[in-house]
Design a protein around this motif. Structure first.
Motif, PDB file in Angstrom:
ATOM      1  N   ARG A 127       0.833  -1.214   0.000  1.00  0.00           N
ATOM      2  CA  ARG A 127       0.000   0.000   0.000  1.00  0.00           C
ATOM      3  C   ARG A 127       0.874   1.274   0.000  1.00  0.00           C
ATOM      4  O   ARG A 127       0.546   2.267  -0.614  1.00  0.00           O
ATOM      5  CB  ARG A 127      -0.918  -0.009   1.230  1.00  0.00           C
ATOM      6  CG  ARG A 127      -2.021  -1.085   1.112  1.00  0.00           C
ATOM      7  CD  ARG A 127      -3.176  -0.774   2.030  1.00  0.00           C
ATOM      8  NE  ARG A 127      -2.808  -0.789   3.433  1.00  0.00           N
ATOM      9  CZ  ARG A 127      -2.601  -1.912   4.151  1.00  0.00           C
ATOM     10  NH1 ARG A 127      -2.704  -3.095   3.572  1.00  0.00           N
ATOM     11  NH2 ARG A 127      -2.274  -1.833   5.409  1.00  0.00           N
ATOM     12  N   HIS A 183       0.939   4.571  -2.252  1.00  0.00           N
ATOM     13  CA  HIS A 183       0.939   5.958  -1.753  1.00  0.00           C
ATOM     14  C   HIS A 183       2.071   6.768  -2.377  1.00  0.00           C
ATOM     15  O   HIS A 183       1.884   7.914  -2.783  1.00  0.00           O
ATOM     16  CB  HIS A 183       1.099   5.958  -0.225  1.00  0.00           C
ATOM     17  CG  HIS A 183      -0.181   5.705   0.516  1.00  0.00           C
ATOM     18  ND1 HIS A 183      -1.227   6.595   0.560  1.00  0.00           N
ATOM     19  CD2 HIS A 183      -0.586   4.622   1.246  1.00  0.00           C
ATOM     20  CE1 HIS A 183      -2.229   6.094   1.294  1.00  0.00           C
ATOM     21  NE2 HIS A 183      -1.858   4.868   1.723  1.00  0.00           N
ATOM     22  N   GLN A 239      -0.839  11.327  -1.498  1.00  0.00           N
ATOM     23  CA  GLN A 239      -2.004  12.226  -1.478  1.00  0.00           C
ATOM     24  C   GLN A 239      -2.835  12.025  -0.215  1.00  0.00           C
ATOM     25  O   GLN A 239      -3.282  12.976   0.426  1.00  0.00           O
ATOM     26  CB  GLN A 239      -2.884  11.963  -2.710  1.00  0.00           C
ATOM     27  CG  GLN A 239      -2.239  12.396  -4.021  1.00  0.00           C
ATOM     28  CD  GLN A 239      -2.117  13.891  -4.144  1.00  0.00           C
ATOM     29  OE1 GLN A 239      -2.768  14.629  -3.405  1.00  0.00           O
ATOM     30  NE2 GLN A 239      -1.253  14.364  -5.033  1.00  0.00           N
ATOM     31  N   ASP A 240      -3.004  10.714   0.174  1.00  0.00           N
ATOM     32  CA  ASP A 240      -3.896  10.439   1.307  1.00  0.00           C
ATOM     33  C   ASP A 240      -3.066  10.266   2.570  1.00  0.00           C
ATOM     34  O   ASP A 240      -2.866   9.162   3.073  1.00  0.00           O
ATOM     35  CB  ASP A 240      -4.706   9.172   0.994  1.00  0.00           C
ATOM     36  CG  ASP A 240      -5.848   8.996   1.979  1.00  0.00           C
ATOM     37  OD1 ASP A 240      -5.935   9.814   2.918  1.00  0.00           O
ATOM     38  OD2 ASP A 240      -6.620   8.049   1.808  1.00  0.00           O
ATOM     39  N   VAL A 241      -2.593  11.350   3.073  1.00  0.00           N
ATOM     40  CA  VAL A 241      -1.690  11.308   4.223  1.00  0.00           C
ATOM     41  C   VAL A 241      -2.413  10.816   5.475  1.00  0.00           C
ATOM     42  O   VAL A 241      -1.851  10.081   6.292  1.00  0.00           O
ATOM     43  CB  VAL A 241      -1.089  12.711   4.460  1.00  0.00           C
ATOM     44  CG1 VAL A 241      -0.278  12.747   5.728  1.00  0.00           C
ATOM     45  CG2 VAL A 241      -0.219  13.122   3.288  1.00  0.00           C
ATOM     46  N   GLU A 242      -3.692  11.194   5.586  1.00  0.00           N
ATOM     47  CA  GLU A 242      -4.456  10.843   6.787  1.00  0.00           C
ATOM     48  C   GLU A 242      -4.542   9.331   6.937  1.00  0.00           C
ATOM     49  O   GLU A 242      -4.272   8.783   8.005  1.00  0.00           O
ATOM     50  CB  GLU A 242      -5.866  11.472   6.679  1.00  0.00           C
ATOM     51  CG  GLU A 242      -6.650  11.444   7.959  1.00  0.00           C
ATOM     52  CD  GLU A 242      -5.928  12.160   9.105  1.00  0.00           C
ATOM     53  OE1 GLU A 242      -5.954  11.665  10.225  1.00  0.00           O
ATOM     54  OE2 GLU A 242      -5.269  13.223   8.851  1.00  0.00           O
ATOM     55  N   ARG A 243      -4.890   8.676   5.847  1.00  0.00           N
ATOM     56  CA  ARG A 243      -5.024   7.226   5.904  1.00  0.00           C
ATOM     57  C   ARG A 243      -3.665   6.577   6.179  1.00  0.00           C
ATOM     58  O   ARG A 243      -3.551   5.645   6.977  1.00  0.00           O
ATOM     59  CB  ARG A 243      -5.560   6.734   4.562  1.00  0.00           C
ATOM     60  CG  ARG A 243      -6.087   5.341   4.642  1.00  0.00           C
ATOM     61  CD  ARG A 243      -6.843   4.995   3.384  1.00  0.00           C
ATOM     62  NE  ARG A 243      -6.583   3.635   3.011  1.00  0.00           N
ATOM     63  CZ  ARG A 243      -6.488   3.189   1.787  1.00  0.00           C
ATOM     64  NH1 ARG A 243      -6.617   4.034   0.786  1.00  0.00           N
ATOM     65  NH2 ARG A 243      -6.290   1.916   1.542  1.00  0.00           N
ATOM     66  N   LEU A 244      -2.698   7.093   5.559  1.00  0.00           N
ATOM     67  CA  LEU A 244      -1.360   6.558   5.750  1.00  0.00           C
ATOM     68  C   LEU A 244      -0.917   6.712   7.198  1.00  0.00           C
ATOM     69  O   LEU A 244      -0.291   5.829   7.781  1.00  0.00           O
ATOM     70  CB  LEU A 244      -0.407   7.315   4.820  1.00  0.00           C
ATOM     71  CG  LEU A 244       0.967   6.694   4.563  1.00  0.00           C
ATOM     72  CD1 LEU A 244       0.832   5.269   4.056  1.00  0.00           C
ATOM     73  CD2 LEU A 244       1.741   7.544   3.561  1.00  0.00           C
ATOM     74  N   ARG A 261       3.874  16.955   1.744  1.00  0.00           N
ATOM     75  CA  ARG A 261       2.912  16.081   2.431  1.00  0.00           C
ATOM     76  C   ARG A 261       3.646  15.027   3.254  1.00  0.00           C
ATOM     77  O   ARG A 261       3.260  14.733   4.385  1.00  0.00           O
ATOM     78  CB  ARG A 261       1.998  15.405   1.388  1.00  0.00           C
ATOM     79  CG  ARG A 261       0.993  16.384   0.777  1.00  0.00           C
ATOM     80  CD  ARG A 261      -0.031  15.667  -0.069  1.00  0.00           C
ATOM     81  NE  ARG A 261       0.501  15.188  -1.324  1.00  0.00           N
ATOM     82  CZ  ARG A 261       0.662  15.933  -2.432  1.00  0.00           C
ATOM     83  NH1 ARG A 261       0.291  17.206  -2.424  1.00  0.00           N
ATOM     84  NH2 ARG A 261       1.155  15.415  -3.530  1.00  0.00           N
TER      85      ARG A 261
END
Lengths: 126, 1186
Positions: free
Chosen positions: B53, B57, B63-68, B101
């Motif tokens: 995953r 990323h 882009q999806d820092v929150e999920r990471l 990011r």
């Protein structure tokens, strides 16, 4: 007044031939049999031109030529070198010594007279 | 028993407990290990599950820092998290958004804090280096101080952590990073500042702005490093600010500013750099400026770089050389001029520059086939350059040129240069295939080789196939004193060679050796009188064991037909005491000339009377007058009183010459007997004998025998011969015989004048006048006056040296002039003869035959004063091999005569100006003949001289000929034609020549047009002129005239050098307002350069002169003064405040407002009350402003 030519060569036949031809062309001719005698002759009476053999006893033609050129009082004397040595080195050295013309033996007397006329004409007419 | 049991049990219990504890520990340890392994496996599984995953990323730019963040937080292991993140993403390759990011993610995960801490605190260097790279790759700007701190930490590891920190700084592309880095440059540090600078360079364009700001930083370190970075970045916008830094107060800053400008390569920096090169007090700055000018390669820098070859600092000179090399100036003349200057260091630098710029190699190439005059000039230059260390290409040509003439000349040049480093190359060339090369190389080797070098090349060359080479080898061996190395058995063969010069060398070579006698005997009959004389002299040195053969040879020499040989033989025989030798010597005097006779009698006298009695007796009895004279001369030389009877007897000799000689000899031997004999001689029937007796008696009287001689001398005053009476007057005067005064006065004439002078009257002036009137006789008498008060003054007046006493001194001077070997003596003799009445030196003969150019030059100068037109001596002088003699002959000008034209023209290579002047003098009435001469001339400088002379003669009729020469292929000739046409006022032809392809021709044409006032043509030509040097030359010409309008336009020229010339020209032309306007428009640095030039060239005088003009000019001059430097011109500004015109006063007030002196301030205050509203308003404003 006729021009004076000094013919310097240790070969009597050549001297005789040159003398005859040049006298016939209207020149006054003196002769010398080696370089030392040539210088003594010039000291006695400065000629208008010297026909100079290269390979001679006592002083060779190059040495005589250089001594003539080193003497300011003789600066006007024209010098025709006459030799059996035909290499570029010999010709170069003749020019370095201050010769006006470099002719290679055997030389046709007519050719010698022409060469003398040319160098003397350059000096202001025969 | 119970106690024992209890203890035993307790021990057992303890052992059991210990065992149980060990087991428990083993269980716990095993369990922990299991737990760790389990956790690691779980982490690995999670990481493995995450990796896929994470890669998604990363490829998506995080882009999806929150999920990471949520997923990574679950990992719960910062190091693993960091490791896996760095494993999947190349941070350095991230685009800025993704990087930002990721940086935010690192921050939330606490990883940035971890790395900040690790950077300075982790014990493991790997962790510290790793932290630096992470912080850098994520552009964590606030970590910059930490990174810099790491760089500066003296204890930190340089090759790992410091390097990583530097690299990290380089990755800091975030806004604000360059400024922080620039600020860090203020801290000194050998390690950090260069790295920070490198980082800034890596940042590229982003660093330009902060570095430009850094140029004005208070700290010199920052300014210096910013200069360097801007140069490395190639930031064109930094050119102007960097030029300002050339005037920085810090030397290092100025240095790097110059270097940076060199890297930028912008020609607008040339004037500033040239200024720095010429004036900066710090050598390293000047050196940097030289290097920069070399890098810029602007031809306008050439003159500054040439000047820098005279810099006191060797490194600056070296840099100037290298810069010139890069500039590749087409013309080496300026450099050659420096070589000629004689300033040792500069001269060497210029020679090296000529070598490096390829000029030396080109000159060597040009030697082949060059006309005689050109070849001579080239050889002169090459020798000059080679002597200063720039002869490498000559050596190269000697070794590799295919042309034998070039190789031979190269060898000769190396010999003339005298560079010992060429020894090996010349030795190799002694084996050249062509004999002229071998000959020149051999001669040159003799010139340059160190004395201790083995003369193997010379010994080998004794067997050369070419006679001249063998002679040169022999001469070389003699010169080096190495004849001892020639095998003895070879000497006779060498001395017997057919060539005279070889024989001369052989004799010289054996001098002082055991072979000398044999070689001399061989050569004593040589056809050359000079060599015979040398051989005879050599025989005279054979003192031991003179055999009959040598004696016979010397006797033969004494009879030789040449006087030089006879003289040598006489000297040699003087060493031999045998009677035969004396006899031979005396006999030799019979036919000897004066010089040889003098020599022989001296030789005889040296042997003493005892050795000669028999011979003298015999010869005095001889019938031959010459034999008796020889005896008398010898006795006179000896001065031995025992010879007096013999001399007295000779007074009765029937021959007057013998009697006179006897009297002369007696005069040299004092004594009563002598005096009596001399008194008797006063009655001799021969006048010459009586005069000699008077002289001799005078000398005796001065020796103390006045009483014995006085009566005799007074009696001589009644002698029938006036010459005898004159001599008596002098003799009596010398003796102070006042009783004779009346009789002397009655006598009159030169002798009487001297006599009376010796008696105390008349005064010196009358004496000298009388002497000159009396001519040679008077001079002779004066010279014999030994009384110091008379003789010394006469000698000084006439320039006659001490020691010349006898009659005929002029003749003696002539002998000295023609025969002395010492040029100083000949020169002195020439001067004395020229100055003496009746001297008449043989000037023509001296010009023709004196070997020393100084003597010939002086003779020419004397001829130039007194010869008639066309004197042959002057003509010979024109052809003299020495250039200075030719110059002296040229000075004769009008006396040369029209027949001298060709000879005059041939001197043009020596001195063009003098040649032109002489041609003008010779052809002033016949310019057409000069035109004929011009058309017959083949050499360029001859034609140039003839053309220049035609121009000066104003020969308008010959203008068509000059027009035709405008098509000549030589630019030098065309330029000369243009100058001549300008002198003829031919504007049309000048306009045509202004489009010539040669810059030199265009320059002369435009100068001519400027002089003619054809300004519209000049202006339009200037607008299209491509060559800077031409435009500068025209501006300079305009400055001398009324070309202010054209200059005002030229101020806006694209090239700074032209702008400067135009501005300075405005001052010369008096267009001061144009100067002020132009100065305002210039870049500040360039303007400062112009101001400096105004001071350096003393142009302030032009401004002050302007104050004598009308009011508008005065006002403009004051404005210009204020623009240049109001303090310098404060005196003029102060006077301007009192000018009658308001406009002038106003300009003065404006200037004074910029002065700080009390006087200036008071003047402005006074002007505030000026009656003119404009002036008072300006003054009040100035007061308020201050």
């Amino acid at each position: 007044m006729s021009r004076r030519i000094l013919v310097v060569d240790d070969t009597p036949e050549l001297v005789r031939t040159a003398r005859r031809r040049l006298q016939a062309a209207g020149y006054e001719v003196a002769t010398a049999a080696d370089g030392l005698a040539a210088l003594e002759a010039i000291e006695q009476s400065v000629p208008d031109a010297v026909v100079l053999d290269v390979m001679m006893p006592h002083l060779n033609g190059f040495q005589v030529c250089r001594r003539i050129r080193a003497e300011p009082a003789w600066a006007h004397v024209k010098i025709v070198m006459l030799t059996a040595r035909t290499s570029a080195a010999d010709q170069f050295w003749g020019e370095q010594a201050g010769a006006d013309r470099y002719l290679t033996k055997p030389v046709d007397p007519v050719q010698l007279a022409d060469a003398l006329r040319e160098v003397l004409d350059d000096a202001g007419g025969a | 028993m119970s106690t024992g049991l209890t203890l035993e049990n307790a021990l057992l219990v303890a052992v059991a407990l210990a065992m149980a504890l060990g087991v428990a520990l083993m269980i716990v340890g095993g369990t922990r290990g299991l737990l760790v392994r389990w956790r690691e496996r779980r982490l690995t599984r999670r990481v493995a599950a995450l990796r896929g995953r994470l890669e998604e990323h990363a490829s998506g730019g995080f882009q999806d820092v929150e999920r990471l963040f949520v997923e990574l937080r679950a990992v719960d292991d910062p190091q693993q998290t960091d490791a896996v993140l760095r494993d999947v993403g190349d941070f350095e390759a991230l685009e800025p958004g993704a990087r930002d990011r990721l940086r935010a993610l690192y921050d939330r995960l606490g990883l940035l804090t971890l790395h900040r801490r690790n950077l300075r605190a982790a014990p493991d260097w790997r962790a510290r280096a790793d932290a630096a790279l992470v912080l850098g790759s994520l552009a964590v700007v606030d970590a910059i101080p930490l990174l810099v701190e790491a760089i500066r930490d003296p204890d930190e590891d340089a090759s790992t952590v410091k390097a990583a920190a530097a690299r990290a700084l380089g990755m800091m592309t975030a806004p604000g990073a360059p400024e922080l880095l620039v600020a860090e440059l203020a801290q000194p540090g050998d390690w950090s500042a260069p790295r920070i600078a490198e980082v800034l360079v890596e940042m590229g364009a982003q660093a330009v702005g902060p570095c430009l700001d850094g140029l004005d930083h208070d700290h010199a370190n920052v300014r210096a490093w910013c200069c360097r970075v801007l140069g490395r970045l190639g930031a064109r916008e930094a050119v102007a600010p960097l030029r300002r830094r050339l005037l920085d107060r810090s030397g290092p800053v100025r240095t790097v500013a110059a270097e940076a400008l060199g890297l930028l390569g912008d020609v607008s920096a040339t004037p500033g750099l040239a200024e720095v090169l010429g004036r900066d007090p710090a050598a390293q700055v000047r050196a940097a400026a030289a290097r920069a000018l070399g890098a810029i390669r602007d031809p306008a820098a050439e003159s500054a770089l040439v000047d820098a070859l005279s810099d006191p600092d060797p490194w600056t000179r070296t840099c100037a050389v290298e810069a010139l090399e890069r500039l590749e100036p087409a013309d080496g003349e300026a450099l050659l001029e420096v070589v000629r200057s004689g300033r040792e260091e500069a001269s060497r630098a210029a020679a090296v520059a000529l070598e490096r710029t390829g000029h030396v190699a080109r000159w060597v190439d040009e030697l082949s086939g060059a006309p005689a005059g050109r070849a001579e000039a080239l050889e002169g230059w090459l020798v000059l350059v080679a002597r200063r260390g720039g002869g490498g290409p000559i050596e190269g040509a000697l070794a590799t040129s295919p042309d034998l003439a070039v190789r031979a000349r190269a060898a000769r040049l190396l010999g003339r240069a005298g560079d010992p480093e060429a020894t090996d190359a010349l030795a190799r060339a002694c084996g050249d295939a062509e004999w002229p090369v071998r000959l020149e190389a051999l001669r040159a080797w003799v010139e340059v080789a160190a004395h201790e070098d083995e003369p193997a090349v010379l010994l080998d060359a004794l067997d050369d196939g070419e006679e001249l080479v063998r002679v040169a080898a022999l001469e070389g061996l003699v010169l080096r004193g190495a004849m001892a190395q020639v095998p003895v058995d070879r000497l006779p063969a060498l001395a017997g060679q057919a060539n005279l010069e070889a024989r001369v060398a052989a004799l010289d070579g054996v001098r002082g050796t055991t072979s000398e006698r044999d070689v001399a005997m061989l050569l004593r009959q040589d056809p050359s009188a000079e060599l015979r004389a040398s051989a005879v002299a050599a025989l005279g040195r054979v003192v031991d064991g003179v055999g009959d053969d040598v004696f016979a040879a010397l006797l033969e020499g004494l009879a030789d037909r040449d006087e030089r040989v006879r003289s040598a033989a006489a000297a040699a025989l003087g060493h031999i005491e045998a009677l035969e030798a004396t006899d031979a010597l005396v006999r030799a005097t019979f036919s000897a000339g004066p010089a040889l006779r003098e020599e022989i009698t001296s030789v005889l006298a040296d042997r003493g009377l005892d050795a000669l009695w028999d011979a003298l007796d015999a010869f005095m009895a001889s019938d031959r007058e010459e034999a008796r004279l020889a005896v008398l001369w010898t006795l006179g030389k000896m001065g031995d009183p025992r010879g007096v009877p013999l001399l007295t007897a000779a007074l009765a000799d029937p021959r007057p010459k013998v009697r006179a000689s006897a009297v002369g000899a007696l005069g040299k031997i004092p004594g009563a007997e002598t005096a009596g004999a001399l008194r008797d001689a006063l009655a001799d029937p021969d006048g010459r004998t009586r005069a000699a007796a008077v002289n001799a008696l005078g000398r005796l009287g001065e020796g103390g025998g006045h009483d014995a001689v006085g009566a005799g001398l007074r009696g001589a005053l009644r002698d029938p011969d006036p010459y005898v009476r004159g001599r008596a007057c002098v003799a009596l005067g010398r003796l102070g015989d006042v009783e004779a005064r009346g009789r002397i006065a009655e006598e009159g004439g030169a002798g009487a004048i001297v006599g009376l002078a010796l008696l105390g009257e008349p005064d010196d002036a009358a004496l000298l006048g009388g002497l000159l009137d009396a001519g040679l006789g008077g001079l002779d008498a004066a010279l014999e006056a030994e009384e110091p008060g008379v003789a010394a003054r006469v000698r000084a007046f006439l320039g006659v040296p001490d020691g010349v006493e006898r009659v005929g001194w002029l003749a003696e001077l002539r002998v000295t002039l023609s025969g002395s070997r010492d040029p100083e003596e000949r020169l002195r003799a020439l001067e004395l003869l020229a100055g003496a009445e009746g001297g008449e030196p043989p000037l023509g003969a001296v010009v023709s035959s004196d070997p020393d150019p100084r003597v010939r030059r002086r003779a020419i100068a004397l001829l130039a004063q007194r010869a008639g037109v066309g004197d042959p001596g002057l003509l010979r002088g024109l052809r003299d091999p020495d250039p200075d003699v030719r110059r002296a002959a040229l000075a004769a000008g009008a006396r040369l005569g029209s027949g001298a034209g060709a000879a005059v023209l041939a001197c043009a290579d020596v001195d063009l100006d003098a040649t032109v002047a002489a041609l003008v003098a010779v052809y002033r009435r016949t310019p057409v003949q000069l035109a004929d001469l011009l058309m017959g001339a083949s050499l360029e400088w001859e034609r140039r001289a003839a053309i220049a002379a035609l121009g000066r003669l104003g020969a308008r009729d010959l203008a068509p000929l000059l027009h035709a020469l405008l098509d000549d292929p030589s630019a030098g000739v065309r330029a000369a034609v243009v100058v001549a046409l300008a002198q003829l006022g031919d504007d049309e032809a000048l306009t045509q020549a202004a489009t010539d392809p040669s810059p030199a021709v265009r320059t002369e044409a435009l100068r001519g047009l400027v002089a003619a006032g054809a300004f519209p043509v000049v202006q339009s030509s200037l607008a299209v002129e491509p060559v800077v040097a031409v435009r500068v030359a025209i501006c300079e010409a305009l400055a001398a005239g009324d070309g202010g309008g054209v200059l005002a336009v030229a101020i806006d020229d694209a090239h700074p050098t032209v702008r400067k010339a135009a501005l300075l020209g405005c001052l010369g032309a008096g267009t001061f307002d144009a100067f002020v306007d132009g100065l305002d428009r210039l870049d500040p640095v360039e303007a400062q350069v112009v101001r400096g030039e105004v001071a350096r060239r003393g142009l302030g005088g032009a401004l002050r002169d302007g104050m004598a003009g009308p009011a508008p000019v005065r006002a403009a001059a004051l404005r210009a003064m204020a623009a240049v430097d109001p303090a310098t011109f404060e005196d003029a500004l102060l006077r301007g405040v009192d000018d009658e015109e308001a406009a002038v006063r106003q300009a003065a007030v404006d200037g004074l407002a910029r002065c700080t002196s009390v006087a200036a301030r008071n003047a402005v205050l006074r002007a505030a009350r000026d009656e003119d509203e404009g002036v008072s308003r300006r003054a009040r404003a100035a007061v308020a402003g201050s």
